[in-house]
Design a protein around this motif. Structure first.
Motif, PDB file in Angstrom:
ATOM      1  N   CYS A  22       0.832  -1.205   0.000  1.00 28.89           N
ATOM      2  CA  CYS A  22       0.000   0.000   0.000  1.00 28.89           C
ATOM      3  C   CYS A  22       0.866   1.253   0.000  1.00 28.89           C
ATOM      4  N   SER A  25       2.610   1.852  -3.260  1.00 22.17           N
ATOM      5  CA  SER A  25       1.692   2.159  -4.365  1.00 22.17           C
ATOM      6  C   SER A  25       1.049   3.533  -4.245  1.00 22.17           C
ATOM      7  N   PHE A  32      -5.032   6.233  -5.943  1.00 22.56           N
ATOM      8  CA  PHE A  32      -5.080   5.121  -4.983  1.00 22.56           C
ATOM      9  C   PHE A  32      -4.994   5.689  -3.572  1.00 22.56           C
ATOM     10  N   LEU A  35      -6.010   0.212   1.004  1.00 22.64           N
ATOM     11  CA  LEU A  35      -6.481  -1.127   0.677  1.00 22.64           C
ATOM     12  C   LEU A  35      -6.834  -1.877   1.943  1.00 22.64           C
ATOM     13  N   CYS A  52      -8.619  -2.662  -3.284  1.00 22.21           N
ATOM     14  CA  CYS A  52      -7.848  -1.432  -3.418  1.00 22.21           C
ATOM     15  C   CYS A  52      -8.839  -0.295  -3.636  1.00 22.21           C
ATOM     16  N   PHE A  54      -9.968   3.683  -4.230  1.00 20.19           N
ATOM     17  CA  PHE A  54      -9.667   4.978  -4.831  1.00 20.19           C
ATOM     18  C   PHE A  54     -10.741   5.955  -4.367  1.00 20.19           C
ATOM     19  N   ILE A  60     -10.384   4.917 -11.063  1.00 21.61           N
ATOM     20  CA  ILE A  60     -10.218   3.486 -11.335  1.00 21.61           C
ATOM     21  C   ILE A  60     -10.154   3.261 -12.846  1.00 21.61           C
ATOM     22  N   MET A  63      -6.799   4.421 -14.115  1.00 17.66           N
ATOM     23  CA  MET A  63      -5.770   3.490 -13.654  1.00 17.66           C
ATOM     24  C   MET A  63      -5.751   2.242 -14.536  1.00 17.66           C
ATOM     25  N   ASP A  69      -3.251  -1.140 -12.974  1.00 16.21           N
ATOM     26  CA  ASP A  69      -3.815  -2.204 -12.155  1.00 16.21           C
ATOM     27  C   ASP A  69      -2.809  -3.350 -12.042  1.00 16.21           C
ATOM     28  N   LEU A  72      -0.209  -2.391  -9.445  1.00 16.32           N
ATOM     29  CA  LEU A  72      -0.768  -2.559  -8.102  1.00 16.32           C
ATOM     30  C   LEU A  72      -0.834  -4.039  -7.716  1.00 16.32           C
ATOM     31  N   PHE A  96     -11.041  -3.596  -7.191  1.00 15.54           N
ATOM     32  CA  PHE A  96     -10.891  -2.144  -7.117  1.00 15.54           C
ATOM     33  C   PHE A  96     -12.245  -1.531  -6.789  1.00 15.54           C
ATOM     34  N   SER A  98     -14.224   2.284  -4.846  1.00 16.48           N
ATOM     35  CA  SER A  98     -14.014   3.713  -4.590  1.00 16.48           C
ATOM     36  C   SER A  98     -14.849   4.196  -3.412  1.00 16.48           C
TER      37      SER A  98
END
Length: 130
Positions: A22, A25, A32, A35, A52, A54, A60, A63, A69, A72, A96, A98
């Motif tokens: 984490c 990243s 990001f 997580l 993960c 966002f 996302i 990304m 991705d 990550l 992923f 948010s």
């Protein structure tokens, strides 16, 4: 649910590994934020799911368009392998999400959004009458 000593040790190692992934990243993947993970330790490591998070759904999308991705997932995989956790299909086990979607669909309640689905009965399992 309280974990037994073995499961607790595994969980602690996963936490340490994911913290490293984490932190590295955060500076490499725009948008990001953080997580988390969850697992059913009776079916580990297959049940391990890493989410993960966002801030925005659009982050996302960007990304994924930029193929970050993979960056990550690789950071996560690298750290998990260091603590002896091997995932068979990282694309199915790393999700992923948010803050925006959690707020919209679960009023910002992450525990509700991340709840593991109930264990499904195996299709060939014998059913007993009640």
């Amino acid at each position: 649910m309280k974990l037994n000593k073995t499961s607790q040790k595994i969980d602690n190692n996963i936490c340490k590994a994911l913290t490293i992934a984490c932190e590295s990243s955060l500076h490499e993947v725009p948008g990001f934020a953080w997580l988390t993970h969850r697992a059913n330790y009776t079916n580990f490591p297959a049940s391990l799911v890493i989410t993960c998070v966002f801030e925005l759904e659009s982050e996302i999308e960007v990304m994924k368009e930029q193929q970050q991705d993979e960056l990550l997932r690789n950071a996560i995989l690298k750290q998990l392998v260091k603590v002896g956790v091997v995932l068979k299909n990282i694309k199915q086990q790393v999700h992923f999400d948010s803050e925006e979607a959690c707020l919209k669909y679960h009023q910002g309640e992450w525990p509700n959004r991340l709840a593991l689905p109930k264990t499904k009965q195996k299709p060939n399992a014998a059913r007993r009458p009640h």
